[in-house]
Design an enzyme around this catalytic site. Structure first.
Site, PDB file in Angstrom:
ATOM      1  N   HIS A 263       0.263  -0.952  -0.034  1.00 30.39           N
ATOM      2  CA  HIS A 263       0.179   0.007  -0.025  1.00 30.39           C
ATOM      3  C   HIS A 263       0.832   1.503  -0.052  1.00 30.39           C
ATOM      4  CE1 HIS A 263      -3.957  -2.258   2.087  1.00 30.39           C
ATOM      5  NE2 HIS A 263      -4.000  -1.962   0.434  1.00 30.39           N
ATOM      6  N   PRO A 266       0.906   3.461   3.594  1.00 27.11           N
ATOM      7  CA  PRO A 266      -0.044   2.235   4.364  1.00 27.11           C
ATOM      8  C   PRO A 266      -0.091   2.900   5.294  1.00 27.11           C
ATOM      9  CG  PRO A 266       2.450   2.293   4.558  1.00 27.11           C
ATOM     10  CD  PRO A 266       2.124   3.320   3.518  1.00 27.11           C
ATOM     11  N   HIS A 270       6.239   0.443   8.422  1.00 25.71           N
ATOM     12  CA  HIS A 270       7.097  -0.982   8.431  1.00 25.71           C
ATOM     13  C   HIS A 270       6.759  -1.382   7.169  1.00 25.71           C
ATOM     14  CE1 HIS A 270       9.839  -3.323  11.203  1.00 25.71           C
ATOM     15  NE2 HIS A 270       9.240  -4.384   9.932  1.00 25.71           N
ATOM     16  N   LEU A 271       7.554  -1.958   6.533  1.00 22.14           N
ATOM     17  CA  LEU A 271       7.732  -2.424   5.545  1.00 22.14           C
ATOM     18  C   LEU A 271       7.237  -4.159   5.695  1.00 22.14           C
ATOM     19  CD1 LEU A 271       8.370  -2.905   2.216  1.00 22.14           C
ATOM     20  CD2 LEU A 271      10.099  -4.289   2.846  1.00 22.14           C
ATOM     21  N   HIS A 272       5.951  -3.912   4.731  1.00 25.91           N
ATOM     22  CA  HIS A 272       4.778  -4.890   5.676  1.00 25.91           C
ATOM     23  C   HIS A 272       4.434  -5.390   3.667  1.00 25.91           C
ATOM     24  CE1 HIS A 272       2.064  -2.095   6.044  1.00 25.91           C
ATOM     25  NE2 HIS A 272       1.096  -2.996   5.812  1.00 25.91           N
TER      26      HIS A 272
HETATM   27  P1  M7G Z   1      -1.674  -0.962   5.620  1.00 27.02           P
HETATM   28  O1  M7G Z   1      -0.968  -1.350   4.513  1.00 27.02           O
HETATM   29  O2  M7G Z   1      -0.449  -0.326   6.742  1.00 27.02           O
HETATM   30  O3  M7G Z   1      -3.074  -0.482   6.123  1.00 27.02           O
HETATM   31  O4  M7G Z   1      -1.500  -3.087   6.656  1.00 27.02           O
HETATM   32  P2  M7G Z   1      -4.333  -0.379   5.952  1.00 27.02           P
HETATM   33  O5  M7G Z   1      -4.516  -1.778   7.525  1.00 27.02           O
HETATM   34  O6  M7G Z   1      -4.947   0.666   5.891  1.00 27.02           O
HETATM   35  O7  M7G Z   1      -4.279  -1.212   5.031  1.00 27.02           O
HETATM   36  C1  M7G Z   1      -1.236  -3.239   7.014  1.00 27.02           C
HETATM   37  C2  M7G Z   1      -2.518  -4.583   7.468  1.00 27.02           C
HETATM   38  O8  M7G Z   1      -1.988  -5.017   8.639  1.00 27.02           O
HETATM   39  C3  M7G Z   1      -3.914  -4.603   7.067  1.00 27.02           C
HETATM   40  O9  M7G Z   1      -4.101  -5.133   6.048  1.00 27.02           O
HETATM   41  C4  M7G Z   1      -4.517  -4.776   8.747  1.00 27.02           C
HETATM   42  O10 M7G Z   1      -5.543  -5.474   8.607  1.00 27.02           O
HETATM   43  C5  M7G Z   1      -2.767  -5.671   9.044  1.00 27.02           C
HETATM   44  N1  M7G Z   1      -3.088  -5.698  10.387  1.00 27.02           N
HETATM   45  C6  M7G Z   1      -3.327  -4.327  11.588  1.00 27.02           C
HETATM   46  N2  M7G Z   1      -3.089  -4.502  13.165  1.00 27.02           N
HETATM   47  C7  M7G Z   1      -2.917  -3.804  13.412  1.00 27.02           C
HETATM   48  C8  M7G Z   1      -2.419  -6.359  13.272  1.00 27.02           C
HETATM   49  C9  M7G Z   1      -2.654  -6.978  14.022  1.00 27.02           C
HETATM   50  O11 M7G Z   1      -2.564  -6.906  15.441  1.00 27.02           O
HETATM   51  N3  M7G Z   1      -2.201  -8.091  13.568  1.00 27.02           N
HETATM   52  C10 M7G Z   1      -2.278  -8.809  12.070  1.00 27.02           C
HETATM   53  N4  M7G Z   1      -1.915 -10.211  11.576  1.00 27.02           N
HETATM   54  N5  M7G Z   1      -2.444  -8.098  11.571  1.00 27.02           N
HETATM   55  C11 M7G Z   1      -2.271  -6.115  11.384  1.00 27.02           C
END
Ligand code: M7G
Length: 332
Positions: A263, A266, A270-272
């Site tokens: 995204h 994001p 932090h890179l994911h």
């Molecule tokens: P993002 O692109 O930073 O933001 O993705 P977005 O939430 O606006 O899409 C972060 C991703 O991490 C999202 O798909 C969230 O559903 C997922 N996520 C967020 N949190 C706080 C957690 C968590 O505590 N555990 C897991 N497994 N996923 C999470």
């Protein structure tokens, strides 16, 4: 007033997973299993103390509701979502439910079907304590397309994200095995090119149609797509190839059925990398926010500093303070 243990339980019980059922789910998906899910541990109903303040958004189509409220005097957000009906429960659903006729006309009838409790599950997600930013994130809002030049990133976005963005403590908890360790699907421990792959908390892991996993890099200093350059190619290739292989191995979904993307911007810097099933319209998979990892690789291969030099576009919500910064700078 709750004691600390209650609060910790509230955080861990809701987020703690039911990963042991992964294998059983896989069998279910392959039509082998027919058992009801017994692997999720029953926990105390921490939501009993939730006092609703406002509905942030709701969707009859997506069958979910995002609610702001208070628990023990602190802000909380609860997301309730009806889960998809699984194929393997159909025979139980037909034989064990009660029916109320709503209407009958010629060859058409509609009923209210009351399924047994274990086939009538609702996924609940709790954010507690929630910050003002969480409440904003889940509130339905108009959004605007930001046009962020490389210079804008350095002078407006970067200073803003350094002080204003969401905490990534949950990410560090995963990397340090302090949370969700039993949910990890795959890990490459290499400190430079390694990552942890686990189910996104949006996915209940009961069916692969809405498969959603995230790969989180061990390296901690890459905030987003903007930081990626040719030195990160080994890391990105590793995430793509080992992530695809692990998902094929664990869930039987081949790479030709996966949408693998980052995204921009994001929520968590932090890179994911997101792995979702092709055909599932995951929130945030639209072209204005999702960047296919395969395209990212090619762009960096053709220009080592592609993402440090290009204008990037992304949606910002009306109440995002970053949007206000761009307005103040006369950019929107
Ligand atoms: P993002 O692109 O930073 O933001 O993705 P977005 O939430 O606006 O899409 C972060 C991703 O991490 C999202 O798909 C969230 O559903 C997922 N996520 C967020 N949190 C706080 C957690 C968590 O505590 N555990 C897991 N497994 N996923 C999470």
């Amino acid at each position: 007033m709750a004691d600390k243990r209650d609060l910790e339980e509230a955080e861990t019980t809701v987020f703690s997973a039911q990963t042991k059922k992964r294998k059983a789910d896989l069998e279910t998906k392959n039509g082998k299993g027919n058992e009801k899910d017994e692997s999720s541990d029953e926990c105390e109903n921490v939501l009993r103390t939730f006092e609703t303040s406002a509905v942030l958004s709701e969707s009859a189509r997506e069958k979910n509701i995002f609610v702001h409220g208070k628990m023990w005097g602190q802000d909380a957000v609860v997301i309730l979502e009806k889960t998809p009906i699984q194929r393997d429960v159909l025979s139980q659903m037909f034989s064990e439910s009660s029916l109320k006729l709503q209407m009958k006309n010629d060859i058409y009838s509609t009923f209210q079907l009351q399924a047994p409790a274990h086939l009538n599950e609702i996924k609940a997600t709790l954010v507690f304590p929630a910050t003002q930013k969480h409440i904003q994130k889940y509130q339905r809002q108009e959004s605007f397309l930001l046009e962020e030049t490389a210079q804008d990133y350095l002078s407006i976005t970067l200073p803003f994200i350094q002080e204003q963005r969401f905490s990534v403590q949950w990410v560090y908890n995963i990397l340090e095995k302090k949370a969700e360790s039993e949910r990890i699907v795959f890990e490459d421990p290499d400190p430079e090119t390694g990552f942890v792959l686990l189910p996104d908390f949006k996915w209940n892991q009961k069916q692969v149609d809405d498969l959603y996993l995230i790969a989180i890099s061990h390296i901690r200093d890459i905030k987003s797509l903007r930081d990626l350059s040719s030195e990160h190619l080994p890391l990105l290739k590793n995430i793509l190839h080992k992530g695809q292989a692990a998902i094929l191995d664990t869930f039987g979904v081949p790479r030709s059925k996966l949408r693998v993307y980052l995204h921009y911007q994001p929520s968590y810097f932090h890179l994911h990398v997101h792995f979702t099933r092709l055909g599932f319209e995951a929130p945030g998979c639209g072209v204005e926010r999702a960047h296919l990892l395969q395209d990212v690789l090619q762009n960096i291969q053709s220009h080592a500093r592609f993402y440090q030099t290009r204008t990037l576009y992304c949606p910002l919500r009306a109440d995002d303070s970053l949007l206000q910064k761009y307005r103040d700078a006369g950019k929107i």
